[in-house]
Each structure stands twice: as C-alpha cells, then as structure tokens.
Write a protein that holds these residues in place. Sequence first.
Motif, PDB file in Angstrom:
ATOM      1  N   ARG A   3       0.847  -1.192   0.000  1.00  0.00           N
ATOM      2  CA  ARG A   3       0.000   0.000   0.000  1.00  0.00           C
ATOM      3  C   ARG A   3       0.880   1.237   0.000  1.00  0.00           C
ATOM      4  NH1 ARG A   3      -5.390  -0.558   0.748  1.00  0.00           N
ATOM      5  NH2 ARG A   3      -6.107  -2.490   1.688  1.00  0.00           N
ATOM      6  N   ARG A   5       0.615   5.392   1.040  1.00  0.00           N
ATOM      7  CA  ARG A   5      -0.185   6.408   1.733  1.00  0.00           C
ATOM      8  C   ARG A   5       0.664   7.640   1.967  1.00  0.00           C
ATOM      9  NH1 ARG A   5       1.361   7.033   6.965  1.00  0.00           N
ATOM     10  NH2 ARG A   5       2.423   5.301   7.989  1.00  0.00           N
ATOM     11  N   PRO A   6       0.010   8.795   2.158  1.00  0.00           N
ATOM     12  CA  PRO A   6       0.792   9.998   2.467  1.00  0.00           C
ATOM     13  C   PRO A   6       1.422   9.894   3.850  1.00  0.00           C
ATOM     14  CG  PRO A   6      -1.488  10.560   1.901  1.00  0.00           C
ATOM     15  CD  PRO A   6      -1.413   9.078   2.055  1.00  0.00           C
ATOM     16  N   THR A   8       2.791  11.475   7.435  1.00  0.00           N
ATOM     17  CA  THR A   8       2.374  12.520   8.373  1.00  0.00           C
ATOM     18  C   THR A   8       3.535  12.781   9.332  1.00  0.00           C
ATOM     19  OG1 THR A   8       1.523  11.000  10.060  1.00  0.00           O
ATOM     20  CG2 THR A   8      -0.012  11.650   8.295  1.00  0.00           C
ATOM     21  N   TRP A  53       5.169  10.210   0.134  1.00  0.00           N
ATOM     22  CA  TRP A  53       4.331   9.011   0.102  1.00  0.00           C
ATOM     23  C   TRP A  53       5.140   7.850   0.654  1.00  0.00           C
ATOM     24  CZ3 TRP A  53      -0.732   9.093  -1.326  1.00  0.00           C
ATOM     25  CH2 TRP A  53      -1.188  10.261  -1.940  1.00  0.00           C
ATOM     26  N   THR A  56       4.195   0.774   2.136  1.00  0.00           N
ATOM     27  CA  THR A  56       4.101  -0.041   3.351  1.00  0.00           C
ATOM     28  C   THR A  56       3.719  -1.476   3.006  1.00  0.00           C
ATOM     29  OG1 THR A  56       1.756   0.447   3.736  1.00  0.00           O
ATOM     30  CG2 THR A  56       3.359   1.968   4.702  1.00  0.00           C
ATOM     31  N   GLU A  58       1.314  -4.432   3.314  1.00  0.00           N
ATOM     32  CA  GLU A  58      -0.136  -4.363   3.444  1.00  0.00           C
ATOM     33  C   GLU A  58      -0.623  -4.823   4.817  1.00  0.00           C
ATOM     34  OE1 GLU A  58      -4.066  -5.384   0.861  1.00  0.00           O
ATOM     35  OE2 GLU A  58      -2.436  -6.828   0.788  1.00  0.00           O
ATOM     36  N   THR A 172      -3.144   2.445  -3.608  1.00  0.00           N
ATOM     37  CA  THR A 172      -3.158   3.657  -2.809  1.00  0.00           C
ATOM     38  C   THR A 172      -4.168   3.433  -1.706  1.00  0.00           C
ATOM     39  OG1 THR A 172      -2.644   4.989  -4.745  1.00  0.00           O
ATOM     40  CG2 THR A 172      -3.553   6.147  -2.851  1.00  0.00           C
ATOM     41  N   GLN A 173      -3.795   3.735  -0.481  1.00  0.00           N
ATOM     42  CA  GLN A 173      -4.716   3.586   0.641  1.00  0.00           C
ATOM     43  C   GLN A 173      -5.999   4.360   0.323  1.00  0.00           C
ATOM     44  OE1 GLN A 173      -2.979   4.022   4.537  1.00  0.00           O
ATOM     45  NE2 GLN A 173      -4.728   5.227   5.193  1.00  0.00           N
ATOM     46  N   ALA A 176      -6.575   8.262   0.508  1.00  0.00           N
ATOM     47  CA  ALA A 176      -5.274   8.819   0.881  1.00  0.00           C
ATOM     48  C   ALA A 176      -4.804   9.946  -0.025  1.00  0.00           C
ATOM     49  CB  ALA A 176      -4.217   7.715   0.888  1.00  0.00           C
ATOM     50  N   ASP A 177      -5.296  10.011  -1.238  1.00  0.00           N
ATOM     51  CA  ASP A 177      -4.784  11.008  -2.172  1.00  0.00           C
ATOM     52  C   ASP A 177      -5.508  12.324  -1.976  1.00  0.00           C
ATOM     53  OD1 ASP A 177      -3.293  12.165  -4.125  1.00  0.00           O
ATOM     54  OD2 ASP A 177      -3.543  10.523  -5.530  1.00  0.00           O
ATOM     55  N   ARG A 178      -5.238  12.956  -0.852  1.00  0.00           N
ATOM     56  CA  ARG A 178      -5.946  14.167  -0.444  1.00  0.00           C
ATOM     57  C   ARG A 178      -5.604  15.398  -1.271  1.00  0.00           C
ATOM     58  NH1 ARG A 178      -1.838  13.297   3.628  1.00  0.00           N
ATOM     59  NH2 ARG A 178      -0.370  15.015   3.557  1.00  0.00           N
TER      60      ARG A 178
END
Length: 194
Positions: A3, A5-6, A8, A53, A56, A58, A172-173, A176-178
Amino acid sequence: MHRVRPATAADIPAVRTLVLARSAWLEERRMPSWRESADDVAGQAENTDGTMWLLTEETSGRIIGCTTIQQETPPWGWTERELAEPADYLYTTVTDPADRAHRPGTLLALWAVDRAARQGRAWVRRGCMFPGLVRYYETQGFSLIHEVQRTHNHVYLMGRKAEELPDLPVQTQPGADRHSDLPPAAGQRPAARQ
C-alpha cells in the motif's frame, strides 16, 4: 500486495530509521549516504511543497520506502515547453535495503507513473547525481533527457511518460490522495469530503 499512503508528522521517526538503514547499506559499499541529512529527509513527512508518500507492507503497515512528489518540475535544466507540460517530480526516494527482493524503489516509481496518468499528468520526472542511479532508473522505464552542471554537482534529469499500470501490485490507501481528484480504485468508494 503493498500500500502507498501519504506520510504525516507521526511518521518522521520511522522515516528517519529507514533513511539510516539505507545509509548504513550505502556506507558498507563505500557509496555516499543520506546519514547527514536523515533529519531533513524525514522532515519531508510534513512537507508543504510536496507530499511524501510511504510504501508499506499491506498487513503490518511497516514502512519499506518513501518518495516525495512535487507537482512542479524544478525550473533549472528543463526547456520552457517541458516546464509547461503537466508533470509530477519525484525526489528523495529511499527504500529499506532489507526489502530489496520486493524492489520497493521500482514499486514506488511505477506507482507514481500510474498515479500521474490517473491525474491527467503527462510525465513523471526525477533527477539524480550518479550514473549508477541513471542506469537503475532506466530499468524502471525512465529516460535521460538532460544533463546539467549545477554549482557543485552534475545532475542527470530523467523522465517517463505517465501511463496507467492496472496490474501494479501496489494500492493507494483508500481516501489517501488528499491532494488530487484521483478516482478511487475499482471496487472502492470515494472518500467522504469534509
């Protein structure tokens, strides 16, 4: 399956650990490492000029790679026509050397190519300073477009046309693509807007 994801701010310690693991691997091979800039690279997890990004596992969620995507190509080294083309620019890609068998750098690059196409971008671009990386990025479908002499470094500028890659073993989670209007993957419902 992996996966993406962005990142943080909460991911900064894990990204720093990843950068130090890659640095140790590079240093064992007498290659330049990221060690002195580990905190700066990890700090990109809360970057406002691009989005880091994370690749990870899964099931465990363990971070095995990261890359930062900026939606503007740096202005130096590219023609005006190239700069006018919609492109994503990859930088600071770092992967866990313990997961080399899964080719996390290639997975991240191909995911970025697919993501760019789904967002209507024409290209994915990147730069590097070592001929060995040029050869490696060429195995991912990138081509050398320009070579530029900067003040202290010779930089190889590379690009690959964006294209959808439906069989890519990376998701892509969901939600997640905010930073885009990327449509959800098949079978996923769009994330609720807040």
